[in-house]
Design a protein around this motif. Sequence first.
Motif, PDB file in Angstrom:
ATOM      1  N   ASP A  57      23.418  37.500  36.037  1.00  0.00           N
ATOM      2  CA  ASP A  57      23.964  37.364  37.392  1.00  0.00           C
ATOM      3  C   ASP A  57      23.980  35.908  37.843  1.00  0.00           C
ATOM      4  N   GLU A  58      22.955  35.168  37.451  1.00  0.00           N
ATOM      5  CA  GLU A  58      22.857  33.767  37.863  1.00  0.00           C
ATOM      6  C   GLU A  58      23.771  32.857  37.055  1.00  0.00           C
ATOM      7  N   THR A  59      23.938  33.155  35.761  1.00  0.00           N
ATOM      8  CA  THR A  59      24.700  32.264  34.890  1.00  0.00           C
ATOM      9  C   THR A  59      26.145  32.694  34.661  1.00  0.00           C
ATOM     10  N   ASP A  60      26.412  33.971  34.732  1.00  0.00           N
ATOM     11  CA  ASP A  60      27.750  34.501  34.448  1.00  0.00           C
ATOM     12  C   ASP A  60      28.039  35.686  35.369  1.00  0.00           C
ATOM     13  N   PRO A  61      28.210  35.411  36.665  1.00  0.00           N
ATOM     14  CA  PRO A  61      28.413  36.529  37.595  1.00  0.00           C
ATOM     15  C   PRO A  61      29.687  37.308  37.278  1.00  0.00           C
ATOM     16  N   GLU A  62      29.620  38.617  37.515  1.00  0.00           N
ATOM     17  CA  GLU A  62      30.783  39.470  37.309  1.00  0.00           C
ATOM     18  C   GLU A  62      31.817  39.171  38.385  1.00  0.00           C
ATOM     19  N   PRO A  63      33.104  39.257  38.022  1.00  0.00           N
ATOM     20  CA  PRO A  63      34.114  39.088  39.065  1.00  0.00           C
ATOM     21  C   PRO A  63      33.997  40.211  40.092  1.00  0.00           C
ATOM     22  N   TRP A  64      34.269  39.909  41.324  1.00  0.00           N
ATOM     23  CA  TRP A  64      34.160  40.894  42.401  1.00  0.00           C
ATOM     24  C   TRP A  64      35.400  40.782  43.281  1.00  0.00           C
ATOM     25  N   PRO A  65      36.520  41.358  42.811  1.00  0.00           N
ATOM     26  CA  PRO A  65      37.712  41.286  43.660  1.00  0.00           C
ATOM     27  C   PRO A  65      37.469  42.051  44.959  1.00  0.00           C
ATOM     28  N   VAL A  66      37.902  41.453  46.040  1.00  0.00           N
ATOM     29  CA  VAL A  66      37.698  42.064  47.348  1.00  0.00           C
ATOM     30  C   VAL A  66      38.985  42.750  47.788  1.00  0.00           C
ATOM     31  N   TYR A  67      38.870  44.035  48.028  1.00  0.00           N
ATOM     32  CA  TYR A  67      39.985  44.818  48.554  1.00  0.00           C
ATOM     33  C   TYR A  67      39.622  45.282  49.948  1.00  0.00           C
ATOM     34  N   THR A  68      40.601  45.259  50.815  1.00  0.00           N
ATOM     35  CA  THR A  68      40.407  45.757  52.174  1.00  0.00           C
ATOM     36  C   THR A  68      41.160  47.074  52.319  1.00  0.00           C
ATOM     37  N   ALA A  69      40.920  47.747  53.399  1.00  0.00           N
ATOM     38  CA  ALA A  69      41.640  48.991  53.658  1.00  0.00           C
ATOM     39  C   ALA A  69      43.148  48.736  53.673  1.00  0.00           C
ATOM     40  N   TYR A  70      43.540  47.572  54.158  1.00  0.00           N
ATOM     41  CA  TYR A  70      44.958  47.220  54.249  1.00  0.00           C
ATOM     42  C   TYR A  70      45.623  47.234  52.875  1.00  0.00           C
ATOM     43  N   ASP A  71      44.886  46.909  51.824  1.00  0.00           N
ATOM     44  CA  ASP A  71      45.439  46.933  50.477  1.00  0.00           C
ATOM     45  C   ASP A  71      45.863  48.338  50.055  1.00  0.00           C
ATOM     46  N   PHE A  72      45.347  49.351  50.740  1.00  0.00           N
ATOM     47  CA  PHE A  72      45.649  50.735  50.393  1.00  0.00           C
ATOM     48  C   PHE A  72      46.638  51.377  51.369  1.00  0.00           C
ATOM     49  N   PHE A  73      47.120  50.608  52.333  1.00  0.00           N
ATOM     50  CA  PHE A  73      48.156  51.115  53.232  1.00  0.00           C
ATOM     51  C   PHE A  73      49.446  51.271  52.439  1.00  0.00           C
ATOM     52  N   THR A  74      50.237  52.268  52.797  1.00  0.00           N
ATOM     53  CA  THR A  74      51.556  52.422  52.189  1.00  0.00           C
ATOM     54  C   THR A  74      52.455  51.311  52.724  1.00  0.00           C
ATOM     55  N   PRO A  75      53.579  51.055  52.062  1.00  0.00           N
ATOM     56  CA  PRO A  75      54.504  50.039  52.598  1.00  0.00           C
ATOM     57  C   PRO A  75      54.932  50.334  54.039  1.00  0.00           C
ATOM     58  N   THR A  76      55.139  51.601  54.353  1.00  0.00           N
ATOM     59  CA  THR A  76      55.508  51.964  55.725  1.00  0.00           C
ATOM     60  C   THR A  76      54.375  51.649  56.689  1.00  0.00           C
ATOM     61  N   GLU A  77      53.143  51.985  56.302  1.00  0.00           N
ATOM     62  CA  GLU A  77      51.996  51.712  57.173  1.00  0.00           C
ATOM     63  C   GLU A  77      51.820  50.215  57.402  1.00  0.00           C
ATOM     64  N   LYS A  78      52.171  49.411  56.418  1.00  0.00           N
ATOM     65  CA  LYS A  78      52.040  47.961  56.574  1.00  0.00           C
ATOM     66  C   LYS A  78      53.043  47.425  57.593  1.00  0.00           C
ATOM     67  N   THR A  79      54.144  48.134  57.792  1.00  0.00           N
ATOM     68  CA  THR A  79      55.089  47.708  58.836  1.00  0.00           C
ATOM     69  C   THR A  79      54.641  48.196  60.211  1.00  0.00           C
ATOM     70  N   GLN A  80      53.788  49.211  60.240  1.00  0.00           N
ATOM     71  CA  GLN A  80      53.349  49.798  61.504  1.00  0.00           C
ATOM     72  C   GLN A  80      52.024  49.238  62.010  1.00  0.00           C
ATOM     73  N   PHE A  81      51.101  48.944  61.084  1.00  0.00           N
ATOM     74  CA  PHE A  81      49.725  48.647  61.463  1.00  0.00           C
ATOM     75  C   PHE A  81      49.284  47.256  61.030  1.00  0.00           C
ATOM     76  N   ASN A  82      48.378  46.696  61.800  1.00  0.00           N
ATOM     77  CA  ASN A  82      47.665  45.473  61.434  1.00  0.00           C
ATOM     78  C   ASN A  82      46.533  45.852  60.489  1.00  0.00           C
ATOM     79  N   PRO A  83      45.942  44.869  59.797  1.00  0.00           N
ATOM     80  CA  PRO A  83      44.841  45.189  58.870  1.00  0.00           C
ATOM     81  C   PRO A  83      43.658  45.918  59.507  1.00  0.00           C
ATOM     82  N   ASP A  84      43.434  45.753  60.814  1.00  0.00           N
ATOM     83  CA  ASP A  84      42.308  46.432  61.466  1.00  0.00           C
ATOM     84  C   ASP A  84      42.637  47.861  61.894  1.00  0.00           C
ATOM     85  N   GLY A  85      43.880  48.288  61.659  1.00  0.00           N
ATOM     86  CA  GLY A  85      44.281  49.644  62.016  1.00  0.00           C
ATOM     87  C   GLY A  85      44.998  49.748  63.345  1.00  0.00           C
ATOM     88  N   SER A  86      45.063  48.655  64.071  1.00  0.00           N
ATOM     89  CA  SER A  86      45.790  48.685  65.343  1.00  0.00           C
ATOM     90  C   SER A  86      47.292  48.625  65.062  1.00  0.00           C
TER      91      SER A  86
END
Length: 176
Positions: A57-86
């Motif tokens: 962990d100290e010498t060769d940390p594993e990659p940790w890609p960060v995904y948010t809920a917004y990454d799982f929104f459908t294309p339509t939802e991305k036109t409707q909603f902000n990343p926080d759900g508003s």
Amino acid sequence: MSRIKRWINMNRKEFNSDGTLKDEVRQQKISTGSNPAAVDDYARRLKEEYDEWKHLDETDPEPWPVYTAYDFFTPTEKTQFNPDGSLKQEYFESELKKGKSLGWLEEMERRKKIDVDNYNRVSAKHAEMGINFGQQEMQERIGASRTYVQRRQQMEQDLRNFEPEDSLPFDKDTAY
């Protein structure tokens, strides 16, 4: 997140967070007939594993890609909603002009914010255990999309072979 967090999570019943065997576990093993030398050897081997994982962990940390809920929104939802759900202001205003009720738009927003909060809560809980929930979800979606294509190809073959419609994975009229 880290290998060491996963190790601690896997071994938390018997080991302390520093990789040492809990005293009560050692005593319990000995009282049930385990050889003290064997128990000490077990504790030493797992402590070595703990130290190795910590070093990695100290010498060769594993990659940790960060995904948010917004990454799982459908294309339509991305036109409707902000990343926080508003709801996006322009979407909100255009839907009001089209005649959608204020109550319905508020309910859409409330539900999406709940979805985002749930994703964040589950993601944080998994991260405490050293599990990248977002990465798991993304890999699952990628796998599912590949599975869909494979099932569709199989269905095309089945149609050419005149298989009964009730054995097909999709309704033949909606699969294309």
